[in-house]
Design an enzyme around this catalytic site. Structure first.
Site, PDB file in Angstrom:
ATOM      1  N   GLY A 182      23.027  -1.295  -5.743  1.00 30.93           N
ATOM      2  CA  GLY A 182      22.737  -0.098  -4.956  1.00 30.93           C
ATOM      3  C   GLY A 182      21.278   0.328  -4.978  1.00 30.93           C
TER       4      GLY A 182
ATOM      5  N   GLU B  81      30.068   0.147 -13.015  1.00 30.34           N
ATOM      6  CA  GLU B  81      30.319   1.586 -12.838  1.00 30.34           C
ATOM      7  C   GLU B  81      31.488   2.035 -13.702  1.00 30.34           C
ATOM      8  OE1 GLU B  81      30.515   1.316  -8.581  1.00 30.34           O
ATOM      9  OE2 GLU B  81      28.363   0.921  -8.538  1.00 30.34           O
TER      10      GLU B  81
ATOM     11  N   HIS C 215      33.678  -3.727 -13.622  1.00 26.75           N
ATOM     12  CA  HIS C 215      32.492  -3.364 -12.826  1.00 26.75           C
ATOM     13  C   HIS C 215      31.614  -2.439 -13.677  1.00 26.75           C
ATOM     14  CE1 HIS C 215      29.914  -1.731  -9.737  1.00 26.75           C
ATOM     15  NE2 HIS C 215      30.281  -2.755  -8.985  1.00 26.75           N
TER      16      HIS C 215
ATOM     17  N   SER D 238      22.844  -5.645  -4.185  1.00 29.40           N
ATOM     18  CA  SER D 238      21.976  -5.528  -3.003  1.00 29.40           C
ATOM     19  C   SER D 238      21.950  -6.792  -2.140  1.00 29.40           C
ATOM     20  CB  SER D 238      20.556  -5.113  -3.411  1.00 29.40           C
ATOM     21  OG  SER D 238      20.591  -3.844  -4.049  1.00 29.40           O
TER      22      SER D 238
ATOM     23  N   GLU E  64      26.685  -9.315 -11.767  1.00 30.46           N
ATOM     24  CA  GLU E  64      26.073  -8.192 -11.067  1.00 30.46           C
ATOM     25  C   GLU E  64      25.073  -7.511 -11.995  1.00 30.46           C
ATOM     26  OE1 GLU E  64      28.782  -6.768  -7.642  1.00 30.46           O
ATOM     27  OE2 GLU E  64      29.303  -5.615  -9.408  1.00 30.46           O
TER      28      GLU E  64
ATOM     29  N   ASN F 262      33.283  -4.780  -1.907  1.00 31.51           N
ATOM     30  CA  ASN F 262      33.766  -3.701  -2.780  1.00 31.51           C
ATOM     31  C   ASN F 262      33.403  -2.378  -2.112  1.00 31.51           C
ATOM     32  OD1 ASN F 262      34.263  -1.843  -4.774  1.00 31.51           O
ATOM     33  ND2 ASN F 262      32.747  -2.635  -6.233  1.00 31.51           N
TER      34      ASN F 262
ATOM     35  N   LYS G 235      34.148   0.547  -3.035  1.00 32.86           N
ATOM     36  CA  LYS G 235      33.932   1.626  -4.014  1.00 32.86           C
ATOM     37  C   LYS G 235      34.672   2.901  -3.572  1.00 32.86           C
ATOM     38  CE  LYS G 235      29.778  -0.663  -5.536  1.00 32.86           C
ATOM     39  NZ  LYS G 235      28.449  -0.589  -6.161  1.00 32.86           N
TER      40      LYS G 235
HETATM   41  P1  13P Z   1      25.453  -3.143  -3.663  1.00 31.73           P
HETATM   42  O1  13P Z   1      25.697  -4.357  -2.805  1.00 31.73           O
HETATM   43  O2  13P Z   1      25.572  -1.847  -2.937  1.00 31.73           O
HETATM   44  O3  13P Z   1      24.197  -3.274  -4.461  1.00 31.73           O
HETATM   45  O4  13P Z   1      26.652  -3.101  -4.738  1.00 31.73           O
HETATM   46  C1  13P Z   1      26.991  -4.252  -5.430  1.00 31.73           C
HETATM   47  C2  13P Z   1      28.251  -4.005  -6.175  1.00 31.73           C
HETATM   48  O5  13P Z   1      28.304  -3.211  -7.088  1.00 31.73           O
HETATM   49  C3  13P Z   1      29.459  -4.721  -5.735  1.00 31.73           C
HETATM   50  O6  13P Z   1      30.491  -4.598  -6.656  1.00 31.73           O
END
Ligand code: 13P
Length: 251
Positions: free
Chosen positions: A173, A97, A95, A212, A167, A9, A11
Site C-alpha cells: 500500500g 495486517e 497477512h 504495490s 509481501e 485481496n 481487504k
Molecule cells: P497493495 O497491492 O495495495 O500494496 O497490497 C498488497 C497486499 O497486501 C495484498 O495482500
C-alpha cells in the site's frame, strides 16, 4: 511447470454496489487459461462473489478463518467448513495486517493453517519483513522463521497443498515495489529453504509476490524464475487494472 496465480485481496473494501460493479467488470475480462485467478472479498461479499463468478474460472477465497475447522460456539468467527460450504477454495493466512494490527501470533497462524487444510481449503501463507528488518539485513531470517513456524508444527509436506505469498511490509500500500531482483532473491531463498527439507515440495509450491503490484510493473516481476504470480491489493479493486495484471502473468 508451476501454473501462475494472480489473486486479488480486497481487504476491508467494498459496498454491495461497488462489489457488484467489480464482479461485473471481472467477468468481462479476458484471462489466459495458463493463469489461475482468484479473489478474496470480505466475508460479507463471499456469497455474492461465488454466485457472480460461477463458471468464470475465477476462484473465491476468504481473508481469514477461525482456528477451529468445525462450526461451533465461537461468536463472530467463521469456520473453515463454513467457507468451503460457501464456495471458497482458498484462504489467506498470516497477512501482515493481521500479524501486526490484529496481533495474530505464530501459534494462531499454525492453528488456522491446519484448520484450512483439514477441510480442503488451500492456505495462502503470507510472509514478509518490515522496513526496519530489511534495513537491519534481517529479511531472510524473519521470513525463514515465519516459514519455520509452519514447518516445525505441521511438516514441510503441507506446502504441497498451499501457496506462499512474499509481501514485504514496506511495499504494501505504499507504492514502493520491491525490485524484481529483490523479490527474486527472497523467493529463491524461500524455495531453497523448502528444498533443504523436500526438493519436490519446493519445486511444486507457488510463490506469489505482493506489495504495490500494478499493471505497469507486473510483467517484470512475473518474469523472474521463482516468482509464480502475485497477490494484489489496491490494484485488484479495479477490474481493468487487475485484468491487465492477470494478462501480464499469462504473456
Ligand atoms: P497493495 O497491492 O495495495 O500494496 O497490497 C498488497 C497486499 O497486501 C495484498 O495482500
Amino acid at each position: 511447470m508451476r501454473r501462475l496465480m494472480v489473486a486479488g485481496n480486497w481487504k476491508m473494501h467494498g459496498t454491495r454496489s461497488s462489489v457488484a460493479e467489480l464482479l461485473k467488470g471481472l467477468k468481462s475480462q479476458e484471462f489466459s487459461a495458463t493463469v489461475e485467478v482468484a479473489v478474496f472479498p470480505a466475508f460479507l461479499h463471499i456469497s455474492e462473489a461465488v454466485e457472480a463468478l460461477r463458471g468464470s474460472g475465477i476462484a473465491v477465497g476468504a481473508q481469514d478463518l477461525a482456528t477451529q475447522s468445525a462450526p461451533g460456539a465461537l461468536t463472530g468467527e467463521v469456520a473453515a467448513s463454513q467457507l468451503m460450504d460457501a464456495g471458497c477454495s482458498l484462504v489467506l493466512i498470516g497477512h501482515s495486517e493481521r500479524r501486526q494490527v490484529i496481533g495474530e501470533d505464530e501459534s494462531v497462524l499454525v492453528a488456522k493453517f491446519k484448520a484450512a487444510q483439514e477441510v480442503g481449503l488451500v492456505p495462502v501463507l503470507c510472509v514478509g519483513e518490515t522496513l526496519a528488518e530489511r534495513e537491519a539485513e534481517r529479511t531472510l531470517e524473519v521470513v525463514g522463521s515465519q516459514l519455520d513456524s509452519i514447518i516445525d508444527a505441521l511438516g514441510v509436506e503441507v506446502f504441497t497443498r498451499a501457496v506462499i505469498a512474499y509481501e514485504p511490509v514496506w511495499a504494501i500500500g505504499t507504492g514502493l515495489t520491491a525490485t524484481p531482483e529483490q523479490a527474486q532473491d527472497v523467493h529463491k531463498a524461500i524455495r531453497d529453504k523448502l528444498a533443504a527439507r523436500n526438493a519436490e515440495v519446493a519445486q511444486g509450491v507457488r510463490l506469489l509476490y505482493g506489495g504495490s503490484v500494478k499493471a505497469a510493473n507486473a510483467a517484470d516481476l512475473f518474469r523472474m524464475p521463482d516468482i509464480d504470480g502475485g497477490l494484489i491489493g489496491g490494484a485488484a479493486l479495479n477490474a481493468d487494472e487487475f485484468g491487465a495484471i492477470c494478462r501480464a502473468a499469462g504473456s
